[in-house]
Structures are given as structure tokens and as C-alpha cells.
Design an enzyme around this catalytic site. Structure first.
Site, PDB file in Angstrom:
ATOM      1  N   HIS A 188      30.791   4.859   3.416  1.00  0.00           N
ATOM      2  CA  HIS A 188      30.987   5.537   2.136  1.00  0.00           C
ATOM      3  C   HIS A 188      31.540   4.614   1.064  1.00  0.00           C
ATOM      4  CE1 HIS A 188      29.874   9.409   3.499  1.00  0.00           C
ATOM      5  NE2 HIS A 188      30.684   9.322   4.524  1.00  0.00           N
ATOM      6  N   GLU A 430      -5.643   2.314  -7.144  1.00  0.00           N
ATOM      7  CA  GLU A 430      -5.357   1.089  -6.382  1.00  0.00           C
ATOM      8  C   GLU A 430      -6.559   0.621  -5.586  1.00  0.00           C
ATOM      9  OE1 GLU A 430      -1.894   1.652  -3.929  1.00  0.00           O
ATOM     10  OE2 GLU A 430      -2.581   3.554  -3.144  1.00  0.00           O
ATOM     11  N   ASP A 454      -2.059  -3.131  -4.340  1.00  0.00           N
ATOM     12  CA  ASP A 454      -3.290  -2.912  -3.583  1.00  0.00           C
ATOM     13  C   ASP A 454      -4.521  -3.178  -4.428  1.00  0.00           C
ATOM     14  OD1 ASP A 454      -2.690  -2.288  -0.893  1.00  0.00           O
ATOM     15  OD2 ASP A 454      -1.710  -0.465  -1.600  1.00  0.00           O
ATOM     16  N   ARG A 464      -2.903  -8.751   1.110  1.00  0.00           N
ATOM     17  CA  ARG A 464      -1.582  -8.923   0.496  1.00  0.00           C
ATOM     18  C   ARG A 464      -0.525  -9.407   1.480  1.00  0.00           C
ATOM     19  NH1 ARG A 464       0.134  -2.727  -1.214  1.00  0.00           N
ATOM     20  NH2 ARG A 464       2.288  -3.412  -1.087  1.00  0.00           N
ATOM     21  N   CYS A 501       2.781   1.142 -11.382  1.00  0.00           N
ATOM     22  CA  CYS A 501       3.940   1.172 -10.480  1.00  0.00           C
ATOM     23  C   CYS A 501       3.922   0.013  -9.487  1.00  0.00           C
ATOM     24  CB  CYS A 501       4.050   2.507  -9.771  1.00  0.00           C
ATOM     25  SG  CYS A 501       2.652   2.859  -8.708  1.00  0.00           S
TER      26      CYS A 501
HETATM   27  C1  PEP Z   1       0.722  -0.703  -5.008  1.00  0.00           C
HETATM   28  O1  PEP Z   1      -0.158  -0.802  -4.167  1.00  0.00           O
HETATM   29  O2  PEP Z   1       0.775  -1.385  -6.055  1.00  0.00           O
HETATM   30  C2  PEP Z   1       1.838   0.250  -4.805  1.00  0.00           C
HETATM   31  C3  PEP Z   1       2.694   0.490  -5.761  1.00  0.00           C
HETATM   32  O3  PEP Z   1       1.946   0.834  -3.599  1.00  0.00           O
HETATM   33  P1  PEP Z   1       2.493   0.073  -2.278  1.00  0.00           P
HETATM   34  O4  PEP Z   1       3.028  -1.261  -2.695  1.00  0.00           O
HETATM   35  O5  PEP Z   1       3.526   0.962  -1.680  1.00  0.00           O
HETATM   36  O6  PEP Z   1       1.240  -0.019  -1.450  1.00  0.00           O
HETATM   37 MG    MG Z   2      -0.399   0.687  -2.652  1.00  0.00          MG
END
Ligand code: PEP
Ligand code: MG
Length: 542
Positions: A188, A430, A454, A464, A501
Site C-alpha cells: 500500500h 490495425e 500491428d 513486431r 493508440c
Molecule cells: C497496436 O497494435 O498498435 C495496439 C495498440 O495494440 P497492441 O500493441 O496491444 O497489439
Molecule cells: Mg494491436
């Protein structure tokens, strides 16, 4: 000078004097009880008083820290009134005919051990809670005043470990850092410290004891080190670093609440990516305008079996509540490829990245998908939740996923379970297929979020996971940027928003390009939010 190293609990640098907190040890030796009923009555009265104290602390925590921390005291009160816990105390008193203190202490040992024997770290950490509530009970039984710290100047708080109730009672203005000989980065103290931006190092070992009280020290949260009685050179070095850190922090903190707007008035939203509900605290502390990607697979990867609806519901609800009305985009299960959970029993694949992963699993095993969607929809009653499907390649996949979501909603409605009717259903872009089909997908999705990690792998045919690919992986490859631009154009043609993202969202070399493309939101790791805002506010786009 002595250097102790421990476990990283919370980053930051502090220089100051150690204030070692020592508890008054209650006498817990066994004494024969002449009057067993009297001991039982003492326990009863002490429990009532301890519960009263916990309610008071809950109030303080609610005011000073927030709902989540305050909830801990509710949990403590529940532990005190837990029947097994109480039965154990009663049985020890009546069977062994001993004093209440001994019975409480023995019960604490039994229950703490039970938690320590559990497999998961966060369950092990609950042993500290049992000790905390039991300590409170013992203090009440012996008339000890609650644990309070008095010191005029801000100090480095040192202790064996700090319980949540001890931590909450501390005056934040007087704390430079926390250092503990025990504990862990899951304890904590560590969580509180991180949430409040206080440097902390845990598990420094027995060398951090009472004799350290009053000694000068330097705390390096990032490096998980404590420099005891540092020499002049060390003090100067760390004072300089702290100065730089504070200047940088102050500069960034000044951006809290300000829009991420360029000098020529182009605005973009900055969201944060999180992997567990607890990380929402970091998102908030860094003034993220929402959660652009909540990678829900953590809950599957940490489990030994399929996580139940209730467990998932609690996790999503926690994130939604923490974000206080800000958007939380929960990505549905993205297991497969590099994220494997044995209990899914997925067949061996020659090319897992091109195999059964993400939405493909959900559409193949709808029972898993339905459980997750139910949990997410239930959580939507507690905040501003959106759902996002990963790994979409074809329009039918989105349609089928939406159809299952509609079935989940009507089932919840029939069961009169509360959920929000306004949960946007978006998709990740993606796969190159999704980008190429983005005109059609845009008509049926509520938003897009580009997963550039992706999208890069699939566009460039570059694994990747494979570090050896080096210069063959160009994250700014024109093909990728063209796909992004196409998706943005198609999203805007029908008026839906598009975010990024993937890691590329934090690439400052491209921020200008993204804004020009009209990307509406960038979702980046929480610590990257304010530096990116600073960058944006200093740039011109046109
Ligand atoms: C991506 O593929 O860019 C993504 C945000 O998802 P992850 O990295 O979790 O595959
Ligand atoms: Mg992804």
C-alpha cells in the site's frame, strides 16, 4: 556513506533527514483469563471502537485521496466484522481461556499466513491489511492512541512497512519520501506513494532500522536506492538532479488543465493507454483527457482460468469510476499471437500473428466474448465507457461483433441489470484490410483507433517481435502514413472520430503530420501525456 538498495516503489528524488516510525508494541503474551466472558466483551467493545475509527479514517481518505483509497477502510471494517476472523478470536479465548490480546494476535498470525500462502502477489499483500486491522484492535484493547507522526520539517519517512491507515494519517506536506525495510512495490505504501507522486523505495532490508532515525539521506526512487549519510559530492549530485526534476515537473504541472492546442489553434485530445484499472490513477495525475486504450487482456493473462464476469466487471467499473466521467475505451480481449494464456487451449499455430487472435477468438468462442461484454456493459453504468474491437479485417466481423453486443444488451435489459445505452462501439484499425475498407467500416463503427504497432507489422510484413529486422521496420514508412491518412479521411467523411493508440502516437516527429491529417486523439502512456502537450503547445501546424 552507506548505500542500500531495494525495490522500486515510486520514482523521484528526495534529500533530507530520516524520521523512523516506530510502533508501540502491544503486549500480546498469553495470560490466563479469570473471566472468559469479560475478555469476549472486551473484544466486542474494541471491535466497535475500531470500526468507528475506520469510519473516521474513511472520511479523511475520501477527502484527501479519493474513493479508491477510502474503500480500503471499508474493507478493513469488513475484515473486523468477518465471521471467520471473529470466530477465531472467540474460539481461542474460550478454548485456551486466555486474554483478548493474545487471541487477536494469534488470529492475525493465522490469517496473515493464509494470505501469504496464496499465489497471487496482490493477495499476499493483503496480509498487511490483516496485520493492520489487528494492530488497531490491539491498540484499542490496550488504550494506545492511534499511530500519529509529529515532525516540524518535511522528512523522509522510514519504517518496517506502513499500513494504509498509518499512511493516510500522515500529513503529505511533511513527507519527502517513503523508505521501508520490508514491503514491496505492490504494498500500500508503494501504491499510495505512486498515486501521490512521492518518491519511495521498498524492501531495503534490515539495515534500515531505528538507528537510521535522524540521519541525513538521499532517496533515489527510480534507482531504488537509499544513500545513508551521503558525502558532500553525492549530496551535490542528487541535489542537482532533483533541481532539474523539479523544474521539469513544475513546467509540466503548469500544463495541467490546459488544452493540447498548437500555436495556430489546432487542438488534439491527449488520452492515456492503460493495462490495469490501477493505472487510471497515473492517467489522471498526468491529466489525460480519457483512456484511449484499456488493454483488457491483463485480466486474462493474470488468471489461471477464464476470469468470471463479476471479476471483470469490478475491474472495468474501477477504471470507469476512477476516470470520473472521462471516456474509457475498453478494448475487448486481444489474446493470441504474443499474448498467450494456456487455459484458452489454442491450437499450435505456425504463424500466430496471422492466426487466431483478438476478435477472431471472440467470434469463434462467443461464450468468452459474451462474458466480457456483459462485464463491460455492466461497468458502463458507472462511467463513460466505450468498447473497441481489435484485429478487425472484414466488415462482417464488425457486424457479427455488434450483433453479439446487441444480444448482450437485450439480455441485460431483460434481467433488469443496469447498463448505459450510450456505449460507442469502435474498432481498431490495425490491419491493412481495415484501413483499405475504412470507408465502409466507418459507416458502421462509432469510432476508429489506429493500432500502429500491428498496422506496421502487417503492412510491412515485419514481425513486431523480431528484433533482428532492424532497418526493415520503418515505423514512419510512407505506406503506413498513407493508410492512416486514408482511415482519417474516411472516418471524417461520415463524421466519426479517429485516434491513434499505438506507440507511434507518442512519436513527436509525427505530431504535426497527425494534426494535419485531422487525427482527433492521441493515446499514449500516462507519463508521455504532459511532455506531448508541451510539445504541441509549442508548435505550429500550418
Ligand atoms: C497496436 O497494435 O498498435 C495496439 C495498440 O495494440 P497492441 O500493441 O496491444 O497489439
Ligand atoms: Mg494491436
Amino acid at each position: 556513506m552507506k548505500i542500500l538498495s531495494g525495490q522500486k516503489a515510486s520514482p523521484g528524488i528526495a534529500l533530507g533527514v530520516i524520521h523512523y516510525l516506530k510502533r508501540r508494541k502491544p503486549d500480546v503474551t498469553a495470560h490466563p483469563a479469570d473471566d472468559v466472558q469479560r475478555e469476549l466483551d472486551r473484544v466486542e467493545a474494541a471491535v466497535q471502537e475500531a470500526v468507528r475509527q475506520l469510519e473516521e479514517l474513511r472520511g479523511i481518505a475520501l477527502e484527501k485521496m479519493g474513493k479508491d483509497e477510502a474503500g480500503l477502510f471499508e474493507v478493513h471494517a469488513m475484515m473486523l466484522t468477518d465471521l471467520d476472523y471473529r470466530d477465531s478470536i472467540t474460539n481461542i479465548i474460550t478454548e485456551e481461556k486466555v486474554n483478548a490480546e493474545y487471541a487477536v494476535s494469534k488470529t492475525a498470525d493465522i490469517f496473515a499466513q493464509m494470505f501469504l500462502d496464496m499465489e497471487k502477489d496482490y493477495m499476499k499483500a493483503r496480509a498487511a491489511d490483516v496485520r493492520d486491522v489487528s494492530g488497531r484492535l490491539l491498540d484499542v484493547l490496550q488504550g494506545n492512541t492511534p499511530f500519529l507522526i509529529s515532525s516540524e520539517k518535511p522528512v523522509i519517512i522510514a519504517a518496517k512497512d506502513l499500513s494504509p491507515s498509518e499512511t493516510v494519517q500522515l500529513d503529505k506536506d511533511k513527507i519527502l519520501a517513503f523508505v521501508t525495510s520490508g514491503g514491496s512495490n505492490n504494498s500500500h505504501t508503494a501504491i499510495f506513494a505512486r498515486n501521490r507522486g512521492i518518491p519511495a523505495v521498498a524492501a531495503l532490508g534490515a539495515a534500515l532500522d531505528e538507528t537510521c532515525n535522524g540521519k541525513e539521506a538521499v532517496v533515489d526512487g527510480e534507482g531504488a536506492a537509499l544513500y545513508l549519510e551521503p558525502d558532500r559530492e553525492t549530496v551535490e549530485k542528487w541535489a542537482q538532479r532533483r533541481g532539474a526534476e523539479q523544474r521539469e515537473k513544475a513546467e509540466l504541472a503548469a500544463l495541467i488543465g490546459l488544452p493540447s492546442k498548437t500555436l495556430d489553434n489546432r487542438e488534439i485530445k491527449l488520452f492515456a493507454n492503460i493495462g490495469s484499472p490501477g493505472e487510471a490513477d497515473a492517467a489522471l495525475a498526468n491529466d489525460a483527457e480519457g483512456i484511449g486504450l484499456f488493454r483488457s487482456e491483463f485480466i486474462y493473462l493474470e488468471s489461471k482460468n477464464f476470469p468470471a464476469e463479476e471479476e471483470q466487471y469490478r475491474a472495468y467499473k474501477k477504471a470507469a469510476e476512477k476516470m470520473q466521467g472521462k471516456r474509457v475505451i475498453i478494448r475487448t480481449l486481444d489474446i493470441g499471437a504474443d499474448k498467450q494464456a494456456g487455459y484458452f487451449g489454442l491450437p499450435h499455430e505456425e504463424n500466430p500473428a496471422l492466426g487466431l487472435r483478438g476478435l477472431r477468438i471472440c467470434l469463434t468462442r462467443p461464450e468468452i466474448f459474451i462474458t466480457q461484454l456483459r462485464a463491460i456493459y455492466r461497468a458502463s453504468a458507472h462511467g463513460n465507457v466505450a468498447v473497441m474491437f481489435p484485429m478487425v479485417a472484414s466488415l462482417w466481423e464488425l457486424r457479427e461483433a455488434k450483433e453479439i453486443a446487441a444480444q448482450v444488451r437485450s439480455r441485460l435489459k431483460a434481467e433488469q441489470v443496469p447498463y448505459s445505452e450510450r456505449v460507442p462501439l469502435g474498432i481498431m484499425i490495425e490491419t491493412p484490410a481495415a484501413a483499405m475498407m475504412s470507408d465502409e467500416l466507418a459507416k458502421e463503427a462509432d469510432f476508429f483507433s489506429v493500432g500502429t504497432n500491428d498496422l506496421t507489422q502487417y503492412t510491412l510484413a515485419a514481425d513486431r517481435q523480431n528484433n533482428a529486422l532492424g532497418r526493415f521496420v520503418d515505423t514512419r514508412h510512407p505506406a503506413l502514413l498513407r493508410l492512416l491518412e486514408l482511415a482519417a479521411k474516411n472516418a471524417h467523411a461520415v463524421g466519426i472520430p479517429i485516434g491513434i493508440c499505438g506507440e507511434l502516437g507518442a512519436d513527436r516527429e509525427l505530431t504535426q503530420t497527425f494534426i494535419r491529417m485531422g487525427i482527433d486523439e492521441l493515446s499514449v502512456p500516462p507519463p508521455a501525456v504532459l511532455p506531448l502537450r508541451k510539445h504541441i503547445r509549442g508548435m505550429k501546424v500550418d
